[in-house]
Write a protein that holds these residues in place. Structure first.
Motif, PDB file in Angstrom:
ATOM      1  N   THR B 477      11.223 -53.736 -23.403  1.00 14.86           N
ATOM      2  CA  THR B 477      10.950 -54.892 -24.260  1.00 14.86           C
ATOM      3  C   THR B 477      10.368 -54.405 -25.591  1.00 14.86           C
ATOM      4  OG1 THR B 477      10.471 -56.182 -22.282  1.00 14.86           O
ATOM      5  CG2 THR B 477       9.714 -57.081 -24.406  1.00 14.86           C
ATOM      6  N   PRO B 478      11.034 -54.682 -26.694  1.00 13.95           N
ATOM      7  CA  PRO B 478      10.511 -54.203 -27.979  1.00 13.95           C
ATOM      8  C   PRO B 478       9.129 -54.794 -28.247  1.00 13.95           C
ATOM      9  CG  PRO B 478      12.759 -55.017 -28.223  1.00 13.95           C
ATOM     10  CD  PRO B 478      12.307 -55.404 -26.853  1.00 13.95           C
ATOM     11  N   TYR B 479       8.261 -53.997 -28.841  1.00 11.38           N
ATOM     12  CA  TYR B 479       6.912 -54.476 -29.157  1.00 11.38           C
ATOM     13  C   TYR B 479       6.929 -55.357 -30.406  1.00 11.38           C
ATOM     14  CZ  TYR B 479       1.803 -54.242 -29.025  1.00 11.38           C
ATOM     15  OH  TYR B 479       0.479 -54.568 -28.918  1.00 11.38           O
ATOM     16  N   ALA B 571       9.275 -43.109 -36.164  1.00  8.32           N
ATOM     17  CA  ALA B 571       9.438 -44.004 -35.023  1.00  8.32           C
ATOM     18  C   ALA B 571       8.070 -44.406 -34.495  1.00  8.32           C
ATOM     19  CB  ALA B 571      10.255 -43.349 -33.915  1.00  8.32           C
ATOM     20  N   PHE B 572       8.061 -45.486 -33.714  1.00  5.50           N
ATOM     21  CA  PHE B 572       6.806 -46.052 -33.205  1.00  5.50           C
ATOM     22  C   PHE B 572       7.035 -46.654 -31.828  1.00  5.50           C
ATOM     23  CE2 PHE B 572       4.970 -50.215 -32.296  1.00  5.50           C
ATOM     24  CZ  PHE B 572       3.621 -49.904 -32.202  1.00  5.50           C
ATOM     25  N   ALA B 573       5.992 -46.635 -31.005  1.00  7.26           N
ATOM     26  CA  ALA B 573       5.995 -47.445 -29.774  1.00  7.26           C
ATOM     27  C   ALA B 573       4.571 -47.607 -29.285  1.00  7.26           C
ATOM     28  CB  ALA B 573       6.835 -46.802 -28.673  1.00  7.26           C
ATOM     29  N   ARG B 574       4.361 -48.681 -28.543  1.00 11.49           N
ATOM     30  CA  ARG B 574       3.144 -48.796 -27.758  1.00 11.49           C
ATOM     31  C   ARG B 574       3.558 -48.558 -26.319  1.00 11.49           C
ATOM     32  NH1 ARG B 574      -1.452 -53.510 -26.951  1.00 11.49           N
ATOM     33  NH2 ARG B 574      -2.878 -52.037 -25.994  1.00 11.49           N
ATOM     34  N   TYR B 575       2.992 -47.513 -25.713  1.00  9.55           N
ATOM     35  CA  TYR B 575       3.453 -47.112 -24.397  1.00  9.55           C
ATOM     36  C   TYR B 575       3.293 -48.247 -23.395  1.00  9.55           C
ATOM     37  CZ  TYR B 575       4.234 -44.503 -20.133  1.00  9.55           C
ATOM     38  OH  TYR B 575       4.725 -44.074 -18.931  1.00  9.55           O
ATOM     39  N   GLY B 577       4.017 -51.093 -23.500  1.00 10.82           N
ATOM     40  CA  GLY B 577       3.695 -52.385 -24.089  1.00 10.82           C
ATOM     41  C   GLY B 577       2.219 -52.731 -24.046  1.00 10.82           C
ATOM     42  N   LEU B 578       1.412 -51.914 -23.340  1.00  9.14           N
ATOM     43  CA  LEU B 578      -0.006 -52.256 -23.215  1.00  9.14           C
ATOM     44  C   LEU B 578      -0.928 -51.061 -23.214  1.00  9.14           C
ATOM     45  CD1 LEU B 578      -0.155 -51.626 -19.942  1.00  9.14           C
ATOM     46  CD2 LEU B 578       0.678 -53.954 -19.792  1.00  9.14           C
ATOM     47  N   LYS B 579      -0.378 -49.870 -23.437  1.00  8.91           N
ATOM     48  CA  LYS B 579      -1.249 -48.687 -23.435  1.00  8.91           C
ATOM     49  C   LYS B 579      -1.343 -48.105 -24.838  1.00  8.91           C
ATOM     50  CE  LYS B 579      -1.431 -47.773 -18.615  1.00  8.91           C
ATOM     51  NZ  LYS B 579      -1.660 -46.725 -17.636  1.00  8.91           N
ATOM     52  N   ALA B 580      -1.360 -46.776 -24.928  1.00  4.04           N
ATOM     53  CA  ALA B 580      -1.641 -46.142 -26.220  1.00  4.04           C
ATOM     54  C   ALA B 580      -0.512 -46.367 -27.228  1.00  4.04           C
ATOM     55  CB  ALA B 580      -1.865 -44.651 -26.010  1.00  4.04           C
ATOM     56  N   TYR B 581      -0.911 -46.422 -28.498  1.00  3.32           N
ATOM     57  CA  TYR B 581       0.028 -46.580 -29.603  1.00  3.32           C
ATOM     58  C   TYR B 581       0.337 -45.197 -30.172  1.00  3.32           C
ATOM     59  CZ  TYR B 581      -2.010 -51.330 -29.892  1.00  3.32           C
ATOM     60  OH  TYR B 581      -2.458 -52.594 -29.640  1.00  3.32           O
ATOM     61  N   ALA B 582       1.583 -44.981 -30.559  1.00  9.18           N
ATOM     62  CA  ALA B 582       1.913 -43.733 -31.244  1.00  9.18           C
ATOM     63  C   ALA B 582       2.983 -43.985 -32.288  1.00  9.18           C
ATOM     64  CB  ALA B 582       2.403 -42.677 -30.253  1.00  9.18           C
ATOM     65  N   ALA B 583       2.775 -43.376 -33.452  1.00  8.03           N
ATOM     66  CA  ALA B 583       3.801 -43.354 -34.491  1.00  8.03           C
ATOM     67  C   ALA B 583       4.024 -41.890 -34.860  1.00  8.03           C
ATOM     68  CB  ALA B 583       3.364 -44.149 -35.708  1.00  8.03           C
ATOM     69  N   LEU B 682       6.080 -39.481 -26.349  1.00  5.17           N
ATOM     70  CA  LEU B 682       7.389 -38.942 -25.951  1.00  5.17           C
ATOM     71  C   LEU B 682       8.550 -39.695 -26.602  1.00  5.17           C
ATOM     72  CD1 LEU B 682       6.329 -38.465 -22.283  1.00  5.17           C
ATOM     73  CD2 LEU B 682       7.328 -36.616 -23.605  1.00  5.17           C
ATOM     74  N   GLY B 683       8.613 -40.998 -26.377  1.00  4.31           N
ATOM     75  CA  GLY B 683       9.719 -41.790 -26.923  1.00  4.31           C
ATOM     76  C   GLY B 683       9.756 -41.760 -28.442  1.00  4.31           C
ATOM     77  N   PRO B 684       8.614 -42.006 -29.089  1.00  2.00           N
ATOM     78  CA  PRO B 684       8.626 -41.981 -30.556  1.00  2.00           C
ATOM     79  C   PRO B 684       9.021 -40.622 -31.137  1.00  2.00           C
ATOM     80  CG  PRO B 684       6.700 -43.172 -29.771  1.00  2.00           C
ATOM     81  CD  PRO B 684       7.368 -42.572 -28.557  1.00  2.00           C
TER      82      PRO B 684
END
Ligand code: FES
Ligand code: FES
Lengths: 172, 717
Positions: B477-479, B571-575, B577-583, B682-684
């Motif tokens: 689910t995209p943030y 790239a960016f994601a919040r792991y 959807g509710l954990k750490a943010y990374a860009a 990882l994903g970002p």
């Protein structure tokens, strides 16, 4: 599960010397293992030096590196018998100022996660610095190229080696 | 804030002990597997108790004595164990101060603690924690409502400490399981079938006479050799392998895995607010009328290995009907029940002791090796058996991270807003960790249980619904705040290779699909990729990591661009959807031979409150490197005769020649909950690499890994 055991009894580990002796960390040891045994097994099992790690047995990962006459050598395939009379140094070597300096640089850089790959890298860096106390970027990466780290500690390891290389304090 | 662990272990004594030698022992069910969780937990206890970090000891994990806190995984260790320890330590401190007040005959408010010495400001008298306890336990419950120390008063947390055991690790003096020696110990090696469908058809009996005093343990198609000398055991395994004949049973399925994933029978569920729901999948409607641009993307990920540097191993001793197993498993309590079932033993007769292993990054061969060792040890009562997998065993038999296919369709309106989004993920299970359950569901998830004379039924995965534990749809689910989101998970069981939990599970590929699509949409809208993301995010913490990464990663500065061979990606994601943010910002070059050279990776992360600053940064650096390795190098290969990725040449991972410079920017959020950091990057990182290659070459790569061959193939299309 019904488990069947087939075959003879298990030999107990009686120590019959093979006639081989090895010089490790400045001491000479009479060895019981068959001289065809790769060095890593002799170090770990017979001499109890378990700082040298086994990762692949294929000379592909670097975990088993030791210094032989000052140069980093992978110990997982080389028959111990071939190293008679050579000067073998492992990660455990006491009072080795070069290994101490490299180890301290790794600690300062926080260069270990699980740490399984790290002793081999410390050895590789010691071998590199012995040959060239101020190695450049290319030489550093080339010396570490045989070494894998799955935890991804590479940037820390490079930082540690650069610190050693630039302060020149790692001379043997 | 209380924790599940505290609901189970209520007493302060469950968590802490003041030992007579003037130290503090902290108990945890979590194991340190290189992620430095014990460093973080020790810091938390030290801070709350007002003692020095250096006097904290962390108990090893042993089913005979330790807490059961489930697996050490999903970045939840500091959240769960840390919060429990913090509340227990705060309760302990208050208790100690009350005792000190009565011992010193003063008002508790006049007391001050440092290094475990309680001083009274009014009388100049002092007493130590250890004098107060006098070797006794606390005998009180953890006060889950207690107010822990405010972050503003921290003296140790958030600073830089030397990780526990670091100096010993570096000099090879920290023992691993693999280094254990027990008196009378035997060494075992496996002789595995060529692949998981093959079964032993015949074994040349002549080999039994050529065991050099060793022995053979056989149960159906489970075959191991045992010898007192390790290298002899290695040689014997090769010898026995040549004496074994295997029935192929049709071999492995060699049909195109990505085609199979989208055509084979599957269980499909819609995902809402991160959770899958048992409802019909809504149809994919045509793009809305306001759509001016609609883009499609299909991403393909191959099977990927955990690829631990140490082959899995376990020691087992069967004595007087009881079995002790020393293991580097991540979940000794969970696997204990499964092993008891698999072995047909009373669980009370089984003790598991956790020992240091190499990094495992999820569910690798550790648990299976424990069962292997147990089977062999039971055949040799009274003798400790050290069983080690070979490098080939590890590569060919660990449960892989599953192959995946992801479809994304997204539409922009005339203002450059995403007004419609559809994301469908196809994958085999990510959840094969043995856990207790009905119908032998634990043993079915193991390896040797399928090889023995009386095998268990095959493991059939079921879809998992809830977001925090989901595999396939983790981060699907995209943030971003898109107007319309349609997310579907397709669990496709029974694909060619056995799979399980690999670091970040489905998130790596899901994030990659989302973030590469975001890159294409930004281009289509003619909006800068940073700006484009910020416009679709209304979470200030998300904005902060994006801006921090962009600033430190020189986003928006010249020097890159299509065709120049040099590229920069974001790239960016919040792991989860509710954990750490990374860009993440990645700089790279693509040379004439289509080789990608990573230059620089900048990660900005917000993992809540920072405890062990250096350890946190290192976890994130490691994740970035691992993601880069998956993305550029890794793919499990196989043919009908078995897995062909059997060593580091047939399954290369990233080496020093391509190790980028990495900068990690940590955004500290004191007084905010800890958010697990280990997976967020990882994903970002992967998506930033893909986006940087797009920037450098104009090519949108969608089939992993991005090897020179893959890049050349994309260029030809
Ligand atoms: S164990 Fe020697 S190189 Fe891997
Ligand atoms: S630190 Fe774990 S493999 Fe290198």
């Amino acid at each position: 599960m019904g488990v069947a055991r087939i075959g003879g009894s298990v030999r107990s580990g009686e120590a019959v010397l093979s006639g081989l002796s090895l010089c490790v960390n400045g001491s000479v040891y009479a060895i019981a293992a068959d001289p065809a045994t790769p060095l890593v097994y002799v170090l770990r099992n017979e001499l109890g030096m378990t700082g040298t790690k086994f990762g692949c047995g294929l000379e592909q990962c670097g975990a088993c590196a030791v210094l032989v006459d000052g140069a980093s050598v992978l110990s997982c395939n080389v028959p111990a018998g071939q190293l008679a009379g050579r000067d073998i140094v492992t990660i455990e070597a006491d009072g080795d100022s070069l290994l101490d300096a490299v180890g301290a640089a790794f600690v300062a850089a926080g260069a270990a996660q699980c740490g399984y790959c790290i002793p081999g890298m410390v050895i590789a860096v010691a071998g590199l610095l012995r040959a060239d106390p101020r190695p450049g970027e290319e030489a550093i990466r080339a010396a570490l190229q045989p070494h894998l780290c799955r935890c991804g500690t590479h940037a820390r390891v490079l930082r540690a080696v650069h610190a050693l290389s630039s302060d020149g304090g790692a001379r043997p | 804030m209380t924790t599940e662990s505290l609901a189970r272990y209520r007493a302060v004594d469950d968590w802490l002990a003041l030992t007579p030698d003037g130290r503090v022992t902290v108990r945890t069910g979590k194991v340190d597997i290189g992620q430095r969780v014990t460093t973080a937990l020790a810091l938390i206890a030290a801070e709350e108790l007002d003692v020095d970090y250096g006097i904290i000891d962390i108990d090893g994990v042993d089913t005979a004595v330790s807490l059961d806190e489930e697996h050490t995984s999903a970045s939840n260790s500091v959240e769960r164990s840390g919060q429990s320890i913090r509340l227990a330590a705060a309760t302990a401190r208050r208790h100690l101060l009350a005792r000190a007040a009565s011992a010193l005959g003063v008002d508790p408010a006049t007391l001050d603690v440092s290094d475990g010495i309680v001083r009274s400001a009014t009388t100049n008298r002092s007493v130590t924690y250890w004098e107060l306890m006098d070797g006794c336990g606390f005998g009180i419950e953890v006060d889950t409502a207690i107010a822990p120390k405010p972050a503003a008063r921290y003296r140790q947390i958030g600073g830089t400490v030397v990780a526990r055991d670091l100096a010993a690790l570096v000099r090879g003096a920290a023992p691993f399981l693999h280094d254990m020696i027990l008196t009378g110990m035997l060494h075992a090696r496996l002789v595995r079938p060529p692949h998981h469908r093959a079964r032993l058809a015949a074994l040349d009996p002549a080999v039994e006479g050529r065991l050099e005093g060793g022995s053979l343990v056989r149960d159906g198609s489970f075959l191991a050799v045992v010898h007192s000398d390790e290298y002899t055991a290695v040689r014997l395994a090769a010898r026995v392998a040549t004496a074994a004949q295997w029935a192929d049973n049709g071999g492995l399925d060699t049909r195109d895995i990505w085609q199979r994933l989208v055509t084979a029978p599957r269980i499909s569920l819609p995902v809402r607010e991160g959770d899958a729901v048992e409802e019909p999948v809504p149809p994919l409607d045509p793009p809305p009328d306001a759509a001016v641009t609609t883009l499609h993307l299909r991403l393909e990920r191959p099977y990927v290995m955990h690829a631990s540097i140490a082959p899995s191993a376990a020691m087992a001793l069967f004595e007087d009907g009881a079995l002790t197993i020393w293991t580097h498993s991540q979940g000794v309590h969970q696997i204990r029940q499964t092993l008891a079932e698999a072995l047909g033993m009373d669980v009370a007769k089984l003790r598991l002791v956790q020992k240091r292993g190499a990094g495992c990054y999820g569910h690798n061969g550790a648990d299976d090796a424990a069962l292997d060792a147990a089977i062999v040890a039971r055949a040799l009562p009274g003798r400790p058996v050290m069983l080690k997998w070979s490098r080939g065993d590890e590569h060919a038999w660990e449960p892989y991270g599953p192959a995946m296919v992801i479809y994304v369709r997204a539409s922009l309106d005339a203002e450059g807003r995403v007004i419609d989004w559809s994301h469908e993920t196809f994958s085999d299970t990510h959840r094969t960790r043995p856990r207790p359950g009905h119908d032998a569901s634990g043993p079915r998830r193991m390896l040797a249980t399928h090889l023995v004379e009386n095998p268990v039924a095959p493991f059939v995965p079921e879809p998992f619904l809830l977001a925090p534990l989901a595999g396939v749809h983790r981060n699907a689910t995209p943030y971003y705040g898109f107007l319309r989101k349609r997310v579907v998970k397709h669990l496709v069981p029974g694909m060619a290779l056995r799979t399980s939990t690999l670091r970040s599970l489905g998130a790596y590929a899901n994030v990659m699909a989302i973030e590469t699509m975001m890159d294409e949409l930004a281009r289509a809208a003619g909006i800068d990729a940073l700006d484009f993301r910020l416009r679709h995010l209304d979470d200030a913490r998300a904005h902060d990591v994006l801006r921090a990464a962009a600033e430190r990663g020189h986003w928006g500065r010249a020097g890159t661009g299509e065709g120049a061979g040099r590229g920069r990606g974001l790239a960016f994601a919040r792991y989860n959807g509710l954990k750490a943010y990374a860009a993440v910002v990645v700089d790279l070059e693509v040379d004439d031979a289509a080789l990608v050279h990573l230059r620089r990776v900048t990660v900005a992360a917000d993992a809540g409150q920072v405890v062990d600053r250096d350890g946190l940064a290192l976890q994130i650096e490691g994740a970035a490197i691992q993601a880069a390795s998956w993305t550029l190098c890794e793919q499990v290969t196989w043919d009908a005769g078995g897995v062909t990725s059997r060593d580091w040449e047939s399954y290369p991972i990233l080496r020093f020649d391509n190790a980028p410079a990495i900068e990690v920017v940590l955004i500290d959020r004191p007084d905010q909950p800890y958010l697990g950091p280990s997976e967020c990057a990882l994903g970002p990182t992967a998506a930033a690499i893909a986006n940087a290659i797009r920037d450098a070459t104009g090519l949108r790569l969608v089939r992993l890994p991005f090897t020179p061959d893959a890049i050349r193939a994309a260029a030809l299309q």
